[in-house]
Design a protein around this motif. Structure first.
Motif, PDB file in Angstrom:
ATOM      1  N   GLY A 145       0.833  -1.194   0.000  1.00 59.12           N
ATOM      2  CA  GLY A 145       0.000   0.000   0.000  1.00 59.12           C
ATOM      3  C   GLY A 145       0.862   1.236   0.000  1.00 59.12           C
ATOM      4  O   GLY A 145       2.094   1.153  -0.016  1.00 59.12           O
ATOM      5  N   GLU A 146       0.202   2.399   0.030  1.00 60.67           N
ATOM      6  CA  GLU A 146       0.941   3.657   0.052  1.00 60.67           C
ATOM      7  C   GLU A 146       0.218   4.689   0.893  1.00 60.67           C
ATOM      8  O   GLU A 146      -1.027   4.721   0.947  1.00 60.67           O
ATOM      9  N   LEU A 147       0.995   5.506   1.557  1.00 59.85           N
ATOM     10  CA  LEU A 147       0.504   6.707   2.220  1.00 59.85           C
ATOM     11  C   LEU A 147       0.736   7.860   1.262  1.00 59.85           C
ATOM     12  O   LEU A 147       1.853   8.026   0.763  1.00 59.85           O
ATOM     13  N   TYR A 148      -0.281   8.668   1.000  1.00 60.16           N
ATOM     14  CA  TYR A 148      -0.107   9.764   0.040  1.00 60.16           C
ATOM     15  C   TYR A 148      -0.872  10.996   0.498  1.00 60.16           C
ATOM     16  O   TYR A 148      -1.877  10.917   1.214  1.00 60.16           O
ATOM     17  N   ARG A 149      -0.363  12.155   0.063  1.00 61.35           N
ATOM     18  CA  ARG A 149      -0.975  13.428   0.441  1.00 61.35           C
ATOM     19  C   ARG A 149      -2.240  13.660  -0.377  1.00 61.35           C
ATOM     20  O   ARG A 149      -2.296  13.363  -1.563  1.00 61.35           O
ATOM     21  N   ARG A 150      -3.225  14.235   0.287  1.00 65.22           N
ATOM     22  CA  ARG A 150      -4.436  14.697  -0.384  1.00 65.22           C
ATOM     23  C   ARG A 150      -4.851  15.996   0.285  1.00 65.22           C
ATOM     24  O   ARG A 150      -5.387  15.997   1.383  1.00 65.22           O
TER      25      ARG A 150
END
Length: 296
Positions: A145-150
């Motif tokens: 998975g990935e952690l990403y900015r929103r």
């Protein structure tokens, strides 16, 4: 409430610090699994080799992403990456959460799951989880998975993308310089290679042996031992004016002619023999004979 996620789905994160826990079931023939993270910039690549957090580099220089290590729990084994989202540098837009097995395919890994927890919470309930299933079974590394900015916040997306060329191939695709000679070849037993200074070393580097110190040779020894003096002492004059007895002196003291009336036995330790009673002293001088005063 825990979100059960499907591949490609995402969930917003309100936690400021999250723990991403990889969990699997150990067993006969099941490989060991390692968790790692790649910090990516807006171009989708790492900025330097320091953006690779794994077992040989367990903490990012910023101190905001680090590897907690493995634990045994009731459900199996775990390996964990923790991230302080509020402190991640602005130049990082995504953080990939990766599972890898050293040279063994993931079709042999049972019940692989990634779980996200709020690190500040005391509860045991996960924020979300995703059961990771390899697509072909030949993968040796998986992006779970990935952690990403929103906007101003962060989200987590379930991925499950696989690589058949292991952690080295995955890291290389995202801009990490991997020294393949260190990662793939067994070092020879007679020489120890120097670990690279710029490329990430996937395999644990070998210990360096202590440097050998050269020592000077001892001084050349004489082929014969001199008879005089013994124990290295130089010859000395007789003490207090006494003559030395004849014969070989003890412990290197010099010889002296025998005194009349004295036996020729060897003296102990170089000291003179006692003079027998009645023996005239050869050094005694009588005063001149005759009147001592002449009349005026």
């Amino acid at each position: 409430m825990t979100h059960a996620m499907l591949k490609g789905s995402n969930v917003p994160l309100e936690a400021t610090t999250v723990r991403a826990v990889l969990r699997w079931t150990p067993g006969q023939g099941v490989p060991d699994v390692d968790a790692s993270a790649l910090l990516l910039g807006p171009d989708g690549r790492t900025r330097s080799d320091e953006d690779f957090v794994f077992y040989n580099q367990p903490r990012h220089p910023s101190g905001k992403v680090w590897r907690l290590g493995k634990k045994r729990v009731a459900e199996g084994l775990t390996d964990t990456i923790q991230t302080e989202l509020t402190g991640v540098e602005s130049g990082v837009s995504r953080i990939l959460l990766v599972a890898s097995a050293d040279g063994v395919t993931f079709d042999r890994v049972q019940a692989l799951r990634i779980l996200l927890y709020d690190a500040a919470s005391t509860g045991s309930e996960a924020l979300a989880y995703f059961d990771v299933k390899p697509e072909t079974g030949e993968e040796t590394a998986l992006i779970c998975g990935e952690l990403y900015r929103r906007g101003e916040g962060w989200k987590f997306r379930a991925l499950g993308e696989g690589y058949s060329n292991g952690l080295e191939g995955l890291a290389t695709d995202y801009g990490i310089s991997v020294d393949e000679s260190e990662a793939l070849e067994e070092p020879p037993t007679t020489t120890v290679p120097t670990p690279p200074t710029t490329a990430a070393t996937i395999q644990h580097p070998p210990a360096q042996p202590a440097a050998e110190v050269s020592r000077p040779l001892p001084p050349e020894q004489p082929t014969a031992v001199p008879a005089q003096p013994g124990y290295g002492y130089p010859p000395q004059q007789p003490a207090y004016g006494y003559p030395q007895p004849a014969g070989q002196p003890a412990y290197g003291y010099p010889q002296a002619p025998a005194t009349a009336g004295v036996t020729g036995a060897q003296s102990g330790y170089g000291y003179p023999q006692p003079v027998p009673a009645g023996t005239p002293d050869p050094d005694v001088r009588l005063p001149p004979q005759g009147p001592q005063f002449i009349g005026r």
